[in-house]
Design a protein around this motif. Sequence first.
Motif, mmCIF file in Angstrom:
data_model
loop_
_atom_site.group_PDB
_atom_site.id
_atom_site.type_symbol
_atom_site.label_atom_id
_atom_site.label_comp_id
_atom_site.label_asym_id
_atom_site.label_seq_id
_atom_site.Cartn_x
_atom_site.Cartn_y
_atom_site.Cartn_z
ATOM 1 N N TYR A 157 48.561 -76.366 -20.003
ATOM 2 C CA TYR A 157 47.638 -77.199 -19.204
ATOM 3 C C TYR A 157 48.312 -77.236 -17.830
ATOM 4 N N ALA A 158 47.161 -77.498 -17.074
ATOM 5 C CA ALA A 158 47.326 -78.039 -15.683
ATOM 6 C C ALA A 158 48.147 -79.302 -15.671
ATOM 7 N N ASN A 159 48.994 -79.551 -14.756
ATOM 8 C CA ASN A 159 49.688 -80.869 -14.581
ATOM 9 C C ASN A 159 48.663 -81.812 -14.591
ATOM 10 N N SER A 160 47.590 -81.765 -13.728
ATOM 11 C CA SER A 160 46.813 -83.060 -13.723
ATOM 12 C C SER A 160 46.131 -83.461 -14.961
ATOM 13 N N VAL A 161 46.153 -82.709 -15.920
ATOM 14 C CA VAL A 161 45.557 -83.000 -17.192
ATOM 15 C C VAL A 161 46.440 -83.104 -18.682
ATOM 16 N N LYS A 162 47.680 -82.725 -18.414
ATOM 17 C CA LYS A 162 48.778 -82.682 -19.345
ATOM 18 C C LYS A 162 49.094 -84.019 -19.926
ATOM 19 N N GLY A 163 48.910 -84.361 -21.207
ATOM 20 C CA GLY A 163 49.067 -85.524 -21.709
ATOM 21 C C GLY A 163 47.556 -86.088 -22.061
ATOM 22 N N ARG A 164 46.661 -85.703 -21.427
ATOM 23 C CA ARG A 164 45.271 -86.268 -21.512
ATOM 24 C C ARG A 164 44.284 -85.343 -22.293
ATOM 25 N N PHE A 165 44.498 -84.121 -22.216
ATOM 26 C CA PHE A 165 43.584 -83.157 -22.448
ATOM 27 C C PHE A 165 44.126 -82.293 -23.695
ATOM 28 N N THR A 166 43.453 -81.856 -24.565
ATOM 29 C CA THR A 166 43.902 -80.995 -25.782
ATOM 30 C C THR A 166 42.906 -79.932 -26.001
ATOM 31 N N ILE A 167 43.500 -78.600 -25.885
ATOM 32 C CA ILE A 167 42.632 -77.425 -26.223
ATOM 33 C C ILE A 167 42.892 -77.126 -27.443
ATOM 34 N N SER A 168 41.953 -76.464 -28.258
ATOM 35 C CA SER A 168 42.084 -76.098 -29.623
ATOM 36 C C SER A 168 41.119 -75.071 -29.841
ATOM 37 N N ARG A 169 41.080 -74.391 -31.263
ATOM 38 C CA ARG A 169 40.239 -73.061 -31.432
ATOM 39 C C ARG A 169 39.982 -73.092 -32.903
ATOM 40 N N ASP A 170 38.555 -72.829 -33.243
ATOM 41 C CA ASP A 170 38.519 -72.457 -34.835
ATOM 42 C C ASP A 170 37.882 -71.372 -34.702
ATOM 43 N N ASN A 171 38.883 -70.348 -35.142
ATOM 44 C CA ASN A 171 38.221 -68.786 -35.075
ATOM 45 C C ASN A 171 37.278 -68.478 -36.073
ATOM 46 N N VAL A 197 42.424 -75.418 -16.295
ATOM 47 C CA VAL A 197 42.499 -76.662 -16.976
ATOM 48 C C VAL A 197 43.340 -76.409 -18.054
ATOM 49 N N ALA A 198 43.294 -75.469 -18.823
ATOM 50 C CA ALA A 198 44.187 -75.260 -20.066
ATOM 51 C C ALA A 198 43.539 -73.851 -20.744
ATOM 52 N N SER A 199 44.782 -73.207 -21.626
ATOM 53 C CA SER A 199 44.468 -72.114 -22.133
ATOM 54 C C SER A 199 45.150 -71.913 -23.511
ATOM 55 N N ILE A 200 44.898 -71.220 -24.410
ATOM 56 C CA ILE A 200 45.205 -71.073 -25.758
ATOM 57 C C ILE A 200 45.395 -69.543 -26.060
ATOM 58 N N THR A 201 46.340 -69.328 -27.130
ATOM 59 C CA THR A 201 46.450 -67.798 -27.345
ATOM 60 C C THR A 201 45.501 -67.766 -28.551
ATOM 61 N N ARG A 202 45.789 -66.529 -28.745
ATOM 62 C CA ARG A 202 44.476 -65.941 -29.897
ATOM 63 C C ARG A 202 44.613 -66.826 -31.402
ATOM 64 N N ARG A 203 45.841 -66.990 -31.471
ATOM 65 C CA ARG A 203 45.903 -67.660 -32.899
ATOM 66 C C ARG A 203 45.952 -69.312 -32.715
ATOM 67 N N GLY A 204 46.095 -69.755 -31.510
ATOM 68 C CA GLY A 204 46.183 -71.076 -31.110
ATOM 69 C C GLY A 204 47.516 -71.781 -31.319
ATOM 70 N N VAL A 205 48.556 -70.742 -31.366
ATOM 71 C CA VAL A 205 49.878 -71.117 -31.424
ATOM 72 C C VAL A 205 50.721 -71.811 -30.168
ATOM 73 N N ALA A 260 30.651 -63.611 -29.897
ATOM 74 C CA ALA A 260 31.784 -62.563 -30.626
ATOM 75 C C ALA A 260 32.136 -62.906 -32.044
ATOM 76 N N ARG A 261 31.930 -62.000 -32.920
ATOM 77 C CA ARG A 261 32.419 -62.163 -34.502
ATOM 78 C C ARG A 261 33.875 -62.417 -34.382
ATOM 79 N N THR A 262 34.727 -61.818 -33.554
ATOM 80 C CA THR A 262 36.077 -61.799 -33.551
ATOM 81 C C THR A 262 36.602 -62.579 -32.213
ATOM 82 N N LEU A 263 36.269 -63.806 -32.312
ATOM 83 C CA LEU A 263 36.937 -64.710 -31.279
ATOM 84 C C LEU A 263 38.412 -64.539 -31.118
ATOM 85 N N SER A 264 38.982 -64.443 -32.534
ATOM 86 C CA SER A 264 40.323 -64.375 -32.429
ATOM 87 C C SER A 264 40.967 -63.198 -31.743
#
Length: 126
Positions: free
Chosen positions: A60-74, A48-56, A26-30
Amino acid sequence: QVQLVESGGGLVQSGGSLRLSCAASARTLSSYIMGWFRQAPGKEREFVASITRRGVTTDYANSVKGRFTISRDNAKNTVYLQMNKLKSEDTAVYSCAASSAYDYRDPQSQEKYDYWGQGTQVTVSS
């Protein structure tokens, strides 16, 4: 229609790190809420994890909190999952998913997501 392709999986020792990528057609992943889910052998797929459209906002699932990081580059139509301090119980097929839902409620619900990738295998050896 959105096509999602995951990459970055592999075999890593316990305590190691991996970064997964999810490239979208998609050209508009945002326009999409994005999530990562995983399914271990013999188990149901789980959030596991989720992120809003602008990444704000991220969740995270409790099992990965503090170890995993979700991010996005629209601008690159890509979502990432940085996984640190990996454990053997993190072994699973990891899939990204896109949601066109209007609001961000219940991002851990699989029913919220409209499009799914094929997944990438992550194996953590102890």
